[in-house]
Design a protein around this motif. Structure first.
Motif, PDB file in Angstrom:
ATOM      1  N   GLU A   1       0.812  -1.216   0.000  1.00  0.00           N
ATOM      2  CA  GLU A   1       0.000   0.000   0.000  1.00  0.00           C
ATOM      3  C   GLU A   1       0.849   1.271   0.000  1.00  0.00           C
ATOM      4  OE1 GLU A   1      -2.964  -0.023   3.055  1.00  0.00           O
ATOM      5  OE2 GLU A   1      -3.561  -2.101   2.662  1.00  0.00           O
ATOM      6  N   VAL A   2       1.782   1.385   0.942  1.00  0.00           N
ATOM      7  CA  VAL A   2       2.554   2.630   1.072  1.00  0.00           C
ATOM      8  C   VAL A   2       3.508   2.819  -0.108  1.00  0.00           C
ATOM      9  CG1 VAL A   2       4.163   3.933   2.500  1.00  0.00           C
ATOM     10  CG2 VAL A   2       2.352   2.585   3.576  1.00  0.00           C
ATOM     11  N   TRP A   3       4.356   1.827  -0.367  1.00  0.00           N
ATOM     12  CA  TRP A   3       5.320   1.962  -1.458  1.00  0.00           C
ATOM     13  C   TRP A   3       4.638   2.046  -2.827  1.00  0.00           C
ATOM     14  CZ3 TRP A   3      10.640   2.298  -2.251  1.00  0.00           C
ATOM     15  CH2 TRP A   3      11.424   2.338  -1.096  1.00  0.00           C
ATOM     16  N   SER A   4       3.439   1.506  -2.937  1.00  0.00           N
ATOM     17  CA  SER A   4       2.768   1.478  -4.245  1.00  0.00           C
ATOM     18  C   SER A   4       2.042   2.778  -4.574  1.00  0.00           C
ATOM     19  CB  SER A   4       1.764   0.314  -4.284  1.00  0.00           C
ATOM     20  OG  SER A   4       0.720   0.515  -3.350  1.00  0.00           O
ATOM     21  N   ARG A   5       2.045   3.745  -3.655  1.00  0.00           N
ATOM     22  CA  ARG A   5       1.348   5.025  -3.912  1.00  0.00           C
ATOM     23  C   ARG A   5       2.229   5.933  -4.778  1.00  0.00           C
ATOM     24  NH1 ARG A   5      -1.877   7.020   1.121  1.00  0.00           N
ATOM     25  NH2 ARG A   5      -0.746   8.904   0.579  1.00  0.00           N
ATOM     26  N   GLU A   6       2.505   5.469  -5.996  1.00  0.00           N
ATOM     27  CA  GLU A   6       3.422   6.194  -6.880  1.00  0.00           C
ATOM     28  C   GLU A   6       2.829   7.500  -7.393  1.00  0.00           C
ATOM     29  OE1 GLU A   6       5.496   3.688  -9.770  1.00  0.00           O
ATOM     30  OE2 GLU A   6       4.704   1.953  -8.684  1.00  0.00           O
ATOM     31  N   ASP A   7       1.494   7.638  -7.289  1.00  0.00           N
ATOM     32  CA  ASP A   7       0.888   8.889  -7.709  1.00  0.00           C
ATOM     33  C   ASP A   7       1.147   9.997  -6.690  1.00  0.00           C
ATOM     34  OD1 ASP A   7      -0.733   7.410  -5.911  1.00  0.00           O
ATOM     35  OD2 ASP A   7      -2.456   8.664  -6.394  1.00  0.00           O
ATOM     36  N   LYS A   8       1.538   9.620  -5.472  1.00  0.00           N
ATOM     37  CA  LYS A   8       1.839  10.589  -4.423  1.00  0.00           C
ATOM     38  C   LYS A   8       3.336  10.879  -4.338  1.00  0.00           C
ATOM     39  CE  LYS A   8      -2.505  10.410  -3.183  1.00  0.00           C
ATOM     40  NZ  LYS A   8      -3.436  11.520  -3.519  1.00  0.00           N
ATOM     41  N   LEU A   9       4.143   9.840  -4.486  1.00  0.00           N
ATOM     42  CA  LEU A   9       5.604   9.968  -4.406  1.00  0.00           C
ATOM     43  C   LEU A   9       6.202   8.829  -5.211  1.00  0.00           C
ATOM     44  CD1 LEU A   9       7.716  11.782  -2.894  1.00  0.00           C
ATOM     45  CD2 LEU A   9       7.854   9.954  -1.189  1.00  0.00           C
ATOM     46  N   SER A  10       7.132   9.142  -6.100  1.00  0.00           N
ATOM     47  CA  SER A  10       7.690   8.128  -6.993  1.00  0.00           C
ATOM     48  C   SER A  10       8.515   7.106  -6.212  1.00  0.00           C
ATOM     49  CB  SER A  10       8.572   8.792  -8.058  1.00  0.00           C
ATOM     50  OG  SER A  10       9.761   9.302  -7.475  1.00  0.00           O
ATOM     51  N   LEU A  11       8.691   5.925  -6.807  1.00  0.00           N
ATOM     52  CA  LEU A  11       9.536   4.909  -6.198  1.00  0.00           C
ATOM     53  C   LEU A  11      10.960   5.416  -6.014  1.00  0.00           C
ATOM     54  CD1 LEU A  11       8.370   1.685  -8.080  1.00  0.00           C
ATOM     55  CD2 LEU A  11       7.896   2.308  -5.716  1.00  0.00           C
ATOM     56  N   ARG A  12      11.422   6.203  -6.964  1.00  0.00           N
ATOM     57  CA  ARG A  12      12.772   6.771  -6.879  1.00  0.00           C
ATOM     58  C   ARG A  12      12.922   7.632  -5.628  1.00  0.00           C
ATOM     59  NH1 ARG A  12      15.839  11.164  -8.167  1.00  0.00           N
ATOM     60  NH2 ARG A  12      17.804  10.759  -9.250  1.00  0.00           N
ATOM     61  N   ASP A  13      11.956   8.512  -5.389  1.00  0.00           N
ATOM     62  CA  ASP A  13      12.030   9.390  -4.224  1.00  0.00           C
ATOM     63  C   ASP A  13      11.836   8.617  -2.929  1.00  0.00           C
ATOM     64  OD1 ASP A  13      12.482  11.519  -5.882  1.00  0.00           O
ATOM     65  OD2 ASP A  13      10.419  12.264  -5.839  1.00  0.00           O
ATOM     66  N   ARG A  14      10.997   7.595  -2.943  1.00  0.00           N
ATOM     67  CA  ARG A  14      10.810   6.774  -1.748  1.00  0.00           C
ATOM     68  C   ARG A  14      12.106   6.046  -1.399  1.00  0.00           C
ATOM     69  NH1 ARG A  14       5.476   6.463  -0.172  1.00  0.00           N
ATOM     70  NH2 ARG A  14       3.972   7.216  -1.714  1.00  0.00           N
TER      71      ARG A  14
ATOM     72  N   ASN B   1      15.166   1.672  -9.270  1.00  0.00           N
ATOM     73  CA  ASN B   1      14.207   2.767  -9.393  1.00  0.00           C
ATOM     74  C   ASN B   1      14.803   4.012 -10.047  1.00  0.00           C
ATOM     75  OD1 ASN B   1      12.205   1.212  -8.214  1.00  0.00           O
ATOM     76  ND2 ASN B   1      12.641   1.931  -6.145  1.00  0.00           N
ATOM     77  N   GLY B   2      16.023   3.891 -10.591  1.00  0.00           N
ATOM     78  CA  GLY B   2      16.571   4.957 -11.416  1.00  0.00           C
ATOM     79  C   GLY B   2      17.607   5.855 -10.788  1.00  0.00           C
ATOM     80  N   ILE B   3      18.056   5.567  -9.560  1.00  0.00           N
ATOM     81  CA  ILE B   3      19.102   6.381  -8.946  1.00  0.00           C
ATOM     82  C   ILE B   3      20.457   5.877  -9.431  1.00  0.00           C
ATOM     83  CG2 ILE B   3      20.196   7.088  -6.778  1.00  0.00           C
ATOM     84  CD1 ILE B   3      17.513   6.946  -5.433  1.00  0.00           C
ATOM     85  N   SER B   4      21.184   6.716 -10.134  1.00  0.00           N
ATOM     86  CA  SER B   4      22.460   6.319 -10.730  1.00  0.00           C
ATOM     87  C   SER B   4      23.562   6.234  -9.677  1.00  0.00           C
ATOM     88  CB  SER B   4      22.873   7.318 -11.812  1.00  0.00           C
ATOM     89  OG  SER B   4      23.213   8.568 -11.218  1.00  0.00           O
ATOM     90  N   LYS B   5      24.681   5.653 -10.057  1.00  0.00           N
ATOM     91  CA  LYS B   5      25.833   5.550  -9.157  1.00  0.00           C
ATOM     92  C   LYS B   5      26.302   6.930  -8.727  1.00  0.00           C
ATOM     93  CE  LYS B   5      29.797   4.498 -10.986  1.00  0.00           C
ATOM     94  NZ  LYS B   5      30.881   3.729 -11.633  1.00  0.00           N
TER      95      LYS B   5
END
Length: 246
Positions: A29-42, A70-74
């Protein structure tokens, strides 16, 4: 987001309620709320909290891997840890860097991919519409040129969500495969295997997805076909079971 089962796998017999809360509430539920905060930011927030509390164990390594997916580069991860070090403590930063180096150890390997055009940068802006890591190398300037082309590279197992290129007239997309092995599938039809040299003409208003094979990097040039009142509708992810059965 991929369904989490770590709680049930590790504690299902010993603490079934905790396992259920971990898998279904925290991640489901919490991590899946991508419309509120992206997976990258979480991922970014979670790593900083773990670092601040000095929790440098397998849980943090899991979240570092997720951050990469989730897209955070090195380079971004190194900057995140450096910035947080001034607030979370220098020893904590050293410990997190050790794990981060392990997680991103093969990052230089990706530079060998992308075909003749190169791999480009992590496709962070669209990461929430992809399962796994993808990379983008624009080949034309959309503000200057009438035709937009970009080289898109998928790591093994990466694919985009089901989506539709909408248009009232014209529109659609053309894929020109330049490296590796991948898949293309239109909704309700059998998936089509792709290899270097293949070309796919995607009609407008057709639900579809494309991405890499599970054991191969894959790159294609995406050509946006001009049309009237064009837009892109992103839909649900390709189910793991459906993809793994290809």
């Amino acid at each position: 987001m991929k369904k989490q089962t770590a709680g049930r796998d590790s504690l299902g017999d010993f603490a079934p309620k905790f396992a259920q809360l971990n898998d279904d509430v925290l991640f489901g539920e919490v991590w899946s709320r991508e419309d509120k905060l992206s997976l990258r930011d979480r991922s970014l927030v979670t790593i900083c909290i773990f670092m601040g509390k000095g929790l440098v164990d397998s849980s943090l390594k899991y979240h570092l891997k997720s951050a990469r997916e989730n897209g955070i580069s090195k380079e971004e991860m190194a900057e995140i840890i450096t910035h947080a070090a001034f607030y979370a403590g220098w020893p904590n930063a050293w410990a997190v860097f050790k794990l981060a180096k392990e997680v991103y150890a093969d990052d230089n390997y990706r530079d060998e991919h992308g075909g003749m055009f190169g791999i480009g940068e992590p496709n962070a802006a669209y990461a929430k519409y992809f399962t796994g890591n993808s990379y983008l190398k624009p080949l034309t300037d959309p503000d200057r040129d009438n035709l937009f082309l970009a080289n898109v590279t998928f790591e093994p197992g990466c694919r985009n969500n089901w989506h539709i290129h909408k248009a009232e007239k014209g529109g659609g997309q053309i894929l020109i495969c330049v490296e590796g092995n991948g898949w293309y599938q239109e909704f309700g039809k059998k998936a089509q295997a792709l290899k270097e040299g293949d070309v796919v003409a995607i009609p407008p208003n057709v639900k579809h997805w494309h991405g890499a094979a599970s054991d191969s990097w894959f790159s294609h040039i995406a050509v946006e076909v001009a049309g009237e009142n064009t837009s892109n509708e992103w839909c649900e992810p390709v189910a793991d079971e459906e993809y793994n059965n290809l």
